[in-house]
Design an enzyme around this catalytic site. Structure first.
Site, PDB file in Angstrom:
ATOM      1  N   HIS A  29      -9.229  -1.167  -0.389  1.00  0.00           N
ATOM      2  CA  HIS A  29      -8.216  -0.982  -1.433  1.00  0.00           C
ATOM      3  C   HIS A  29      -8.924  -0.953  -2.784  1.00  0.00           C
ATOM      4  CE1 HIS A  29      -3.887  -2.039  -2.889  1.00  0.00           C
ATOM      5  NE2 HIS A  29      -4.560  -1.415  -3.850  1.00  0.00           N
ATOM      6  N   HIS A  34      -0.229  -8.211   4.702  1.00  0.00           N
ATOM      7  CA  HIS A  34      -0.216  -9.141   3.569  1.00  0.00           C
ATOM      8  C   HIS A  34       0.093 -10.550   4.061  1.00  0.00           C
ATOM      9  CE1 HIS A  34      -0.594  -9.340  -0.844  1.00  0.00           C
ATOM     10  NE2 HIS A  34       0.006 -10.500  -0.683  1.00  0.00           N
ATOM     11  N   GLU A  76      -6.214   2.247   0.855  1.00  0.00           N
ATOM     12  CA  GLU A  76      -4.981   1.834   0.194  1.00  0.00           C
ATOM     13  C   GLU A  76      -5.133   1.964  -1.316  1.00  0.00           C
ATOM     14  OE1 GLU A  76      -3.603  -1.787   3.217  1.00  0.00           O
ATOM     15  OE2 GLU A  76      -4.365  -2.244   1.210  1.00  0.00           O
TER      16      GLU A  76
END
EC number: 2.6.99.2
Length: 237
Positions: A43, A190, A70
Site C-alpha cells: 500500500h 484490517h 492498494e
C-alpha cells in the site's frame, strides 16, 4: 478457499527507520511466498513513508503469487498501477496523512469517479477491488460502478469481536450475502489476527482473500515469520 495475502508495509517501515536495505523487502516477499503466502500486498502512500514506488517495480519482477497494490487512486498511484499491472488493484479512499486506512468508499457519492477509474484498470486486465464498509447500500453501489470485488473494512468487526462476535459479524454477513447477489468477489482486511480470523472465515460466504499485515508482522516478532504464516493459513482451512 480463502487466500492469505501478506501485507509487507511494516517491513518497509522498519527498513526506512534505519536507512539502507535491512530488512530486505524483496527477500521478505520471496520468503513469505516460500512459507506459504498466496499473495503479496503493498500500500504505497504519497510520502513513501513505508512502501516506496520503486519497491513496487522491484516486487513486480519477483512476486510469483498474486500481487495486490492498494491505494488512493490519485494520478501518481494510477500511473504506477498501469505500469506495473498487478493481478489486483484495491482502491482505498485514504487521505495522504492517514496513519492507516480508516473508512470505505461512499460508492454512491463517488459513483462516476469510481466507474471511470475501474473501467481504465479493467481495460488493462487488472482485477479491481474497492474498500467498503459493511453497509448493504455501499455494496449495491460497488456493483453499480463495475468493480470485480469488494474488500470489507474489518476494523469494526475486530474491535467488537471479543465482546460479542455474533453482533460484530452481523453487518459483514449481510454485506457478504448482498455481494453474492451481485456476483461480486469478496475480500476482507484490517485488524484481522489469529484471534478473530477463523470465525470471520467460517461465517462469511464466498470470502476469497484476506489481506493481513500489521498483526501478522507483530506475531512474527515472537513466533517467526514462517511459523506465523502457517498459523494464519491454518485459520483459513
Amino acid at each position: 478457499m480463502t487466500k492469505l495475502s501478506v501485507n509487507i508495509n511494516k517491513i518497509a517501515t522498519l527498513r526506512n527507520a534505519r536507512g539502507g536495505n535491512r530488512p530486505n523487502l524483496v527477500q521478505t516477499a520471496l520468503d513469505c511466498e516460500r512459507f506459504g503466502a498466496e499473495g503479496i500486498t503493498v500500500h504505497p502512500r504519497p510520502d513513501e513513508r513505508h512502501i516506496r514506488y520503486q519497491d513496487v517495480y522491484d516486487l513486480k519482477e519477483v512476486v510469483t503469487t498474486e500481487f495486490n497494490i492498494e491505494g488512493n487512486p490519485t494520478p501518481d498511484f494510477l500511473r504506477l498501477v498501469k505500469e506495473v499491472r498487478p493481478a489486483q488493484a484495491t482502491l482505498v479512499p485514504d487521505a495522504p496523512d492517514a496513519i492507516t486506512s480508516n473508512a470505505g468508499w461512499d460508492t454512491v457519492k463517488y459513483k462516476d469517479f469510481l466507474t471511470d477509474v475501474i473501467g481504465e484498470l479493467k481495460e488493462l486486465g487488472i482485477r479491481t477491488s474497492i474498500f467498503v464498509d459493511p453497509v448493504v447500500s455501499m455494496v449495491e453501489g460497488a456493483a453499480a460502478v463495475g468493480t470485480d470485488r469488494i474488500e470489507l473494512y474489518t476494523e469494526a468487526y475486530a474491535s467488537e469481536y471479543l465482546q460479542n462476535r455474533e453482533q460484530a459479524i452481523a453487518p459483514y454477513l449481510a454485506a457478504a450475502k448482498k455481494a453474492q447477489v451481485f456476483n461480486l468477489g469478496l475480500n476482507a482486511g484490517h485488524d484481522l489476527d489469529l484471534d478473530n480470523l477463523q470465525y470471520l472465515h467460517h461465517t462469511l460466504p464466498g470470502l476469497q482473500e484476506v489481506s493481513i499485515g500489521h498483526a501478522l508482522i507483530c506475531d512474527a516478532l515472537y513466533l517467526g515469520l514462517e511459523n506465523t504464516i502457517q498459523l494464519y493459513l491454518r485459520q483459513l482451512k
